[in-house]
Write a protein that holds these residues in place. Structure first.
Motif, PDB file in Angstrom:
ATOM      1  N   PRO A 566     -44.555 -14.119 -24.630  1.00 35.49           N
ATOM      2  CA  PRO A 566     -44.423 -14.181 -26.097  1.00 35.49           C
ATOM      3  C   PRO A 566     -43.820 -12.893 -26.653  1.00 35.49           C
ATOM      4  O   PRO A 566     -44.043 -11.799 -26.115  1.00 35.49           O
ATOM      5  CB  PRO A 566     -45.861 -14.379 -26.580  1.00 35.49           C
ATOM      6  N   ASP A 601     -42.016 -17.653 -28.441  1.00 32.98           N
ATOM      7  CA  ASP A 601     -41.904 -17.781 -26.973  1.00 32.98           C
ATOM      8  C   ASP A 601     -40.662 -18.632 -26.664  1.00 32.98           C
ATOM      9  O   ASP A 601     -40.521 -19.747 -27.206  1.00 32.98           O
ATOM     10  CB  ASP A 601     -43.145 -18.465 -26.385  1.00 32.98           C
ATOM     11  N   GLY A 608     -44.537 -22.751 -24.235  1.00 29.15           N
ATOM     12  CA  GLY A 608     -44.180 -22.053 -25.488  1.00 29.15           C
ATOM     13  C   GLY A 608     -45.238 -22.194 -26.573  1.00 29.15           C
ATOM     14  O   GLY A 608     -45.009 -21.807 -27.713  1.00 29.15           O
ATOM     15  N   LEU A 610     -48.407 -21.074 -28.297  1.00 24.80           N
ATOM     16  CA  LEU A 610     -49.079 -19.777 -28.357  1.00 24.80           C
ATOM     17  C   LEU A 610     -50.455 -19.894 -28.978  1.00 24.80           C
ATOM     18  O   LEU A 610     -50.673 -20.662 -29.924  1.00 24.80           O
ATOM     19  CB  LEU A 610     -48.233 -18.783 -29.170  1.00 24.80           C
ATOM     20  N   ASP A 654     -49.393 -17.538 -24.049  1.00 22.02           N
ATOM     21  CA  ASP A 654     -48.935 -18.939 -24.007  1.00 22.02           C
ATOM     22  C   ASP A 654     -49.883 -19.762 -23.149  1.00 22.02           C
ATOM     23  O   ASP A 654     -50.890 -19.250 -22.642  1.00 22.02           O
ATOM     24  CB  ASP A 654     -47.499 -19.038 -23.481  1.00 22.02           C
TER      25      ASP A 654
END
Length: 789
Positions: A566, A601, A608, A610, A654
């Motif tokens: 991230p 991300d 991706g 988060l 993530d």
């Protein structure tokens, strides 16, 4: 005097014959030595000069032991070792040496030693009329009734003459008599049988006995003869011969009838009375013994019965002489020929013979190609011998009749395909057309040889493979497989990637393929963030002559891996570190929004997604962090005892299998309300500008993800529609779906289950490697890579 002249002429003829023979021998000496000499020549007669005719040196004949080698104890010839002349050693009787042969040849083997030489000499013994005809008996006594009618015939014994040809018996003469004459019946093979024929009725009271002289004369010049005295006794009373009731007796008889079958019945009557009128039947005197083995005649009834095997193929007709005799003191006889015609029955099965055969035939042979030639025959005749041939099985072969009778050709009647059937066992049936038809079978095996008429076929078309990014260069990533229905070299397949430089195949340069097994290797690693999907074509070529090939399109989908940590978008200070200072009034209430931590991300899906958490905080009771939004809020109001400055360390990570993270530090300062408002105005302006930039980046990211999502949906729909077998997605209802997604679809492909998600994601879902775009794998069924099977 006459006898002396005869002997002189005979000697002259012998000399002439000898000279002619010598001339003939000398003229042909170069090829073969052959002499001719008449039989009965004197001992010591010269046959020929062997040494001269062979070109031998006469001076060394004795030294080399020139002689005749003979297995006989009493040789017929001898050779003089001094001059090489062949002499007659003893008197030669041609009839003794060669019996009744038409040509009498004696082969002599002459031997010379030092060195050993063997020469063959052939001597032909010429026949001379040196035998007179003779009868077995000097006197033959016959009895004949006075009532015998003119024309009655009595068979006499034939004379025999050892000489053959023209020197055999040629004619018979009977001494002058007004009551009898002689007739001769020629039976072939130098057999002339005399018959005594009554030409004038006899009267016993005038002459009870007649003495006749029968003379047999040969064909010599001068002719020789022999005679027999025939004494004919005339009997009284029985003066009527049996008479057959029919002029012609004929019958038809089927072959193979059982023994005892009655063929025909002959009947003769006699006008005499009592014993003179009783007729008995028998075979004629000249009936062949073979006929007596096949038939019998009943002496009382005249019935002719079968006693042996009647075979139409051996003989089609039989002629039997039947004699009818009465029982008179001097039996009278009558002869009649019975003609028996044999009728063929169907007792022979057809015979099949393969005269020419090609055991192997190419599958691309034209219709009408000859495979084999067969001939059939049936020993029967007529319809029993007519044969019809057929093929038993339903095969692409048929029989074509040749111009010759009972000749057939086995030819193809349709196209052959080795891949459907590589061998045919053809059973040929030959059946005759008799009433009770007979048949026979013969089986030939025809092998269909392969030609290269089938292109390689891929197991799938098109292929779709899912490859995780960051793959190891040089490792096998997937494999294609093709098969060829041909055999041998025609089915040996090699693979290569089509590299034509087109837009679709531009990435083929990063791939290699094993030409033998179809394994495809990547020469570099893939990065999902730069390449999400591509396609290329693989060509499979067989080893036939000429070779055939086919190609297939391979669609490759790169699967995202959690390879991006991230990135903190806010707070970020001027030197780029994720640190920020927030000032808030001390009089704020619980739930006041202090600030919002923003992060990004580059991965997608779970990789991706988060989550935010407080890693470090001065007072856990004063501040709280929303794990999904990154909002930092006050949990209570400030008190007098609370410190004025608080440090919060926020961990952003993530949801990858091996999660990546980043941290941000927020310093919260509690200030008096007036100071807070002044600082708030300054921050507001800065935040507005910062939020504008963040919004712009988020819009770009959302647009990219949406576009990728739409492309993935379209590709998957096209792939599912184009697959012939049950390869389509099966949509399922997720029992764990909590309703928080904007839109989601779950599907199964092979043994994998996938979920397509929109911009928002369910809390209970987990993104794992092996997904594509916003594709979620249902929990507990996660894969690293996904190749559709």
């Amino acid at each position: 005097m006459e006898q002396r002249g005869y002997e002189k002429r005979r000697g002259l003829w012998r000399c002439v014959a000898l000279m002619v023979a010598l001339v003939l021998v000398l003229s042909g000496a170069s090829a073969q030595i052959r002499y001719s000499i008449s039989e009965e020549v004197k001992q010591g007669s010269v046959v020929g000069n062997i040494a001269k005719d062979l070109g031998l040196d006469m001076s060394i004949l004795e030294e080399r032991g020139f002689r005749i080698v003979s297995s006989s104890n009493v040789p017929l010839f001898e050779v003089n070792q001094n001059d090489g002349i062949l002499y007659v050693k003893r008197k030669i009787d041609r009839e003794e040496v060669c019996e009744r042969s038409s040509q009498c040849l004696i082969t002599l083997k002459t031997v010379l030693e030092n060195p050993l030489e063997i020469h063959y000499v052939t001597v032909e013994i010429l026949d001379v009329n040196d035998h007179s005809p003779s009868f077995p008996e000097k006197e033959k006594r016959l009895e004949i009734s006075e009532s015998a009618l003119p024309g009655a015939r009595l068979q006499l014994q034939a004379a025999r003459d050892p000489d053959g040809g023209q020197f055999s018996v040629q004619q018979y003469k009977l001494s002058h008599n007004e009551h009898f004459r002689v007739e001769v019946k020629d039976r072939g093979e130098d057999r002339k049988v005399p018959f005594l024929v009554l030409q004038k009725q006899l009267d016993r009271e005038t002459a009870g006995t007649h003495r006749l002289l029968l003379t047999a004369i040969d064909g010599g010049k001068p002719a020789k003869s022999g005679a027999i005295e025939i004494v004919v006794d005339v009997l009284d009373v029985n003066d009527n011969s049996p008479v057959f009731t029919k002029e012609i007796y004929s019958a038809t008889l089927k072959e193979n009838v059982p023994a005892g079958t009655i063929v025909i019945q002959v009947n003769a009557t006699d006008l005499d009375q009592d014993a003179n009128s009783e007729v008995i039947y028998s075979f004629g005197k000249e009936v062949d013994l073979k006929l007596m083995d096949l038939f019998s005649v009943d002496p009382i009834t005249g019935e002719i019965r079968v006693t042996g095997l009647i075979d139409f193929e051996e003989s089609k007709t039989y002629e039997i002489d039947i004699q009818a005799s009465d029982k008179g003191p001097v039996p009278l006889t009558a002869d009649k020929s019975v003609i028996i015609t044999v009728v063929d029955v169907n007792d022979n099965a057809p015979e099949i013979e393969v005269t020419s055969f090609s055991s192997s035939i190419p599958e691309n042979s034209r219709v009408g190609t000859t495979v084999a030639l067969i001939s059939v025959k049936d020993l029967d005749s007529g319809i029993n011998g007519k044969v019809i041939c057929t093929i038993k099985e339903d095969v692409p072969l048929t029989l074509s009749q040749s111009l010759q009778d009972n000749m057939y050709a086995v030819v193809t009647k349709s196209k052959l395909d080795r891949e459907q059937r590589s061998q045919y066992d053809v059973t040929i049936i030959a059946k005759d057309t008799g009433d009770l038809s007979l048949s026979s079978e013969k089986t030939i095996s025809v092998v269909v040889s392969d030609v290269n008429d089938n292109r390689p076929e891929f197991s799938l078309s098109p292929y779709a493979f899912y490859v995780a990014e960051n793959n190891a260069p040089g490792a096998s990533v997937f494999s294609v497989k093709a098969s060829d229905r041909d055999e041998g070299d025609n089915a040996l397949i090699s693979y290569h990637i089509m590299r034509d430089g087109s837009e679709n195949n531009k990435l083929a340069a990063f791939l290699n393929i094993n030409s033998e097994n179809g394994d495809i290797l990547a020469v570099k690693g893939f990065n999902f963030e730069t390449l999400k999907t591509f396609q290329f074509q693989v060509v499979a070529t067989d080893s036939g002559t000429p070779s055939l090939s086919s190609n297939v399109t391979v669609n490759v989908f790169i699967l995202d891996q959690n390879d991006n940590a991230p990135v903190i978008l806010y707070p970020v200070n001027t030197n780029g570190s994720a640190e920020g200072v927030e000032e808030i009034p001390r009089n704020v209430n619980a739930g006041h929004l202090v600030t919002k931590v923003r992060a990004y991300d580059a991965d997608i899906g779970y990789n991706g997604w988060l989550l935010f958490s407080l890693q470090e905080v001065t007072d856990h009771s004063l501040f709280g962090l929303d794990r999904y939004t990154g909002h930092i809020r006050t949990l209570r109001s400030f008190t007098e005892t609370d410190e004025a400055e608080h440090k919060l360390v926020i961990l952003v990570k993530d949801n990858g299998n091996v999660s990546l993270s980043a941290t941000a530090t927020v310093i919260v300062k509690a200030v008096e309300p007036k100071e807070a408002f002044a600082a708030s105005d300054v921050k507001s302006a800065a935040k507005d500008e910062e939020e504008h930039n963040v919004t712009f980046y988020l819009m770009i990211t959302l647009g990219s993800v949406s576009a990728l999502f739409l492309i993935s949906i379209i590709v998957l729909i096209v792939m599912q529609c184009s697959k012939p077998r049950d390869y389509s997605s099966k949509y399922l209802q997720d029992a764990n779906y909590d309703g928080t997604l904007c839109h989601s679809i779950q599907y199964r492909s092979g043994d994998k289950r996938y979920m397509l998600v929109g911009p928002r994601m369910s809390i209970g879902s987990t993104i794992v490697p092996g997904s594509n775009g916003n594709t979620l794998v249902v929990p507990d069924r996660r894969r690293v890579s996904g190749e559709v099977r």
